[in-house]
Design an enzyme around this catalytic site. Structure first.
Site: not given
Lengths: 507, 163
Positions: A212, A297
């Site tokens: 990731h 965000r």
């Protein structure tokens, strides 16, 4: 630097460490901060540290931190002119962002249309394919069990079943074989319905060995959109990150440039501004990368980027929302040294990392070092209650050093000197994780923790010294059983004295 | 005076022979000479056989937490009587590992269950948790119903002994 609008008071629609972090940014920018809190959070650190604090309802998030009406009422009654929602809760709710703007407030976040475009995982996938950002083979469409089964046969196993409205690993399940699919669909749908109020599911090819890697982007309202390099977040449990670092040990300059460029393409495709993160799965062998999702965000792990780039992301979120232009260009940014973050959770790593609750009887955090080499972002102080109502993240420890191996060493020392007594935490687990040879080598994938630490138990042997320490504690030594008094005056736990960073409750 | 603690699944005990400033502590047949030197805000410094040891400690009722040399240990004081009871109890009585809501009850009283069989689905922190049977047994009692909110440690299901 032209500030087109000005912000004098900002409402923080969140709790815990991120609310504390935003309050700090406000203070540094000369902006008054307003905290909101649920009843059990009346004495929580974030409510104590903000300039003002307003109660917004009972413990249940749906009636407090997730309640748009009550949050907006608090903004109105406090005469706030801007709102920052942190991460989680309402942070990625485009309806909320629109309501904030409609109420005449400055929304410290991306344009609601960009949030909507990225929030719809199925729509985002389709858009990425259109603009040439690689995505994993997947299926989005009618999601009745029969259609899903048919699509699953085409994509093949292992297969990821995930919430269309999802994020943060919620509502995601892996089906390893066809005969697991029924059960996985039911569970994923139930979880996603509960977490997002939307049970729609999509399918994706599951890469068993993927890493990731995510790219931080930051844009202003004047058309400038930059990337602030990558964060490596493959060390995960329950599909949620626990240790993050920058740079990623996997990338070289070429792969870094390619993935960063794809991230900017993705962000531009939705007209992005403010801070956001484009997440990718990377095949460690081929270094091929695939768009996962964009988080519209600030993220939990933003400090590692702040430490390597020297850019204060939360301050810039507020500034660009107010209309400021970014004062730096892409070519001026670089990754200096290496930063690592460890998330300290109230959870039991020996029992499926189940969240724990309790009172923080004692808190020892590693000493903040000069030049911000060790940074603590804490959401709790000694004496605080950690309830089971909310995310069990207690604090983040972030270190910065000249290279990866020195940063790891610094983090091991920091974890050795970190103690939170009163509930089970993952601190011992993090120490064992940081000591693993593959972590030292930088070779791991998103399933590394579940594979290597499946049967992890905290240290089995109880040293006789510990038992004797327990005995001495029972004998009632002065100063042992007393938990330090709650802060009545606001300055008892004031972390604002230290200009370069944060230290709460440490001594 | 003997102090008994539960540490993880084990029972440990330490015997104290209190002196004026120096105590004798007996652990697993080993005799230690212990002197308390200093304590402040949970930090204690003491001497074991002349060797200085520092620890961070906290106590809440019967529970104790000790942080020593980078590791944390959590102990629970137990009385001698309850030791054996509570250990066999933990295998027979299934409790909620954390507060939450019962989503589904999958067994009935009197039902035979296999090792690993899911008895109750609990939802907490937006996560689903499966309460599984630790061994093959007959369900003696189901103490919760669907939709019910449960506290941490609340009894969910009681099993009869293995047969």
């Amino acid at each position: 630097m032209v500030r087109t609008k000005s912000i004098s008071k900002l409402l923080i629609a969140n709790r815990g460490e991120i609310a504390v972090r935003i309050a700090r940014a406000c203070r540094e920018l000369g902006i008054r901060s307003v905290a909101v809190y649920s009843q059990p959070d009346a004495e929580a650190l974030h409510a104590r540290l903000a300039d003002e604090a307003i109660e917004i309802g009972p413990a249940e998030s749906s009636q407090s931190y997730l309640n748009i009406e009550r949050v907006l009422a608090a903004a109105k009654s406090s005469a706030a002119d801007a709102l920052h929602a942190g991460y989680g809760f309402l942070a990625e709710n485009a309806d909320f962002a629109e309501a904030v703007i409609a109420a005449g407030l400055i929304w410290v976040g991306p344009p609601p249309a960009a949030m909507r475009a990225m929030g719809d995982k199925a729509g985002a996938r389709a858009l990425m394919e259109k603009v040439g950002v690689p995505v994993l083979p997947g299926y989005q469409g009618k999601d009745d069990p029969e259609s899903l089964k048919k699509a699953a046969r085409q994509i093949g196993y292992p297969l990821l079943v995930k919430a269309s409205a999802g994020g943060g690993g919620m509502g995601q399940r892996v089906a390893n074989r066809a005969d697991e699919l029924d059960e996985v669909i039911v569970a994923a749908r139930r979880e996603s319905q509960h977490a997002f109020g939307d049970g729609r599911l999509i399918l994706e090819k599951y890469l068993p060995q993927a890493r990731h890697v995510e790219i931080q982007v930051l844009g202003d309202q004047h058309g400038n959109l930059l990337h602030l390099f990558e964060r490596e977040c493959s060390l995960q449990r329950r599909r949620q990150k626990i240790v993050e670092e920058s740079p990623s040990p996997l990338l070289d300059d070429v792969s870094r440039a390619r993935i960063a460029s794809a991230a900017l393409t993705a962000a531009k495709a939705v007209g992005y501004a403010n801070a956001g993160t484009v997440e990718f799965l990377v095949d460690p062998q081929s270094k091929k990368f695939y768009f996962l999702e964009m988080n519209t965000r600030i993220q939990v792990e933003h400090p590692v980027t702040e430490l390597v780039t020297g850019i204060d992301l939360v301050q810039w979120q507020v500034r660009v929302a107010a209309g400021d232009k970014l004062s730096f260009k892409q070519a001026e940014l670089s990754q200096k040294g290496h930063a690592i973050e460890c998330r300290i959770y109230a959870e039991d790593p020996a029992v499926s990392f189940l969240p724990q609750a309790g009172r923080v009887l004692r808190l020892r955090l590693p000493a903040m070092e000069r030049e911000a080499k060790t940074r603590i972002d804490s959401g709790v102080a000694e004496g605080d209650m950690v309830s089971s109502h909310y995310d069990p993240l207690l604090a983040k420890v972030i270190v910065h050093a000249k290279d990866r191996s020195s940063a790891l060493q610094r983090m091991r020392e920091a974890m050795h000197n970190t103690a939170i007594l009163g509930m089970t935490t993952n601190i011992d687990f993090l120490q064992d994780l940081l000591a693993h040879k593959d972590v030292e080598a930088g070779v791991f994938d998103t399933r590394f923790v579940e594979r290597e630490f499946a049967d992890w138990q905290s240290q089995q042997e109880l040293p006789h010294e510990a038992l004797i320490a327990a005995l001495l504690t029972e004998l009632g030594l002065p100063g042992v059983n007393r938990v330090s008094a709650k802060a009545d005056g606001e300055d008892v736990y004031s972390p604002w004295d230290t200009p370069t960073g944060f230290r709460i409750g440490g001594r | 005076m003997k102090f008994n603690y539960r540490y993880q699944q084990n029972l440990v005990s330490v015997e104290l022979l209190a002196g004026r400033s120096e105590h004798q502590a007996i652990v697993a047949g080993r005799n230690y000479s212990v002197r308390s030197l200093n304590s402040n805000d949970g930090s204690i410094i003491f001497e074991i056989d002349g060797r200085k040891v520092a620890a961070l400690v906290a106590k809440d009722g019967r529970k104790l937490w000790i942080h020593l040399d980078g590791k944390s240990y959590s102990l629970e004081r137990v009385s001698r009587q309850s030791q054996s009871d509570s250990l066999t109890e933990s295998e027979r009585v299934l409790r909620a590992p954390m507060p939450g809501q019962v989503r589904q009850v999958l067994v009935k009283q009197g039902q035979e269950v296999k090792t690993g069989e899911v008895l109750v689905l609990l939802e907490a922190m937006k996560m689903e948790m499966r309460i599984q049977s630790p061994h093959a047994a007959k369900v003696a009692r189901v103490s919760v119903s669907e939709g019910q909110n449960v506290e941490k440690e609340q009894i969910l299901v009681e099993l009869e002994g293995e047969d």
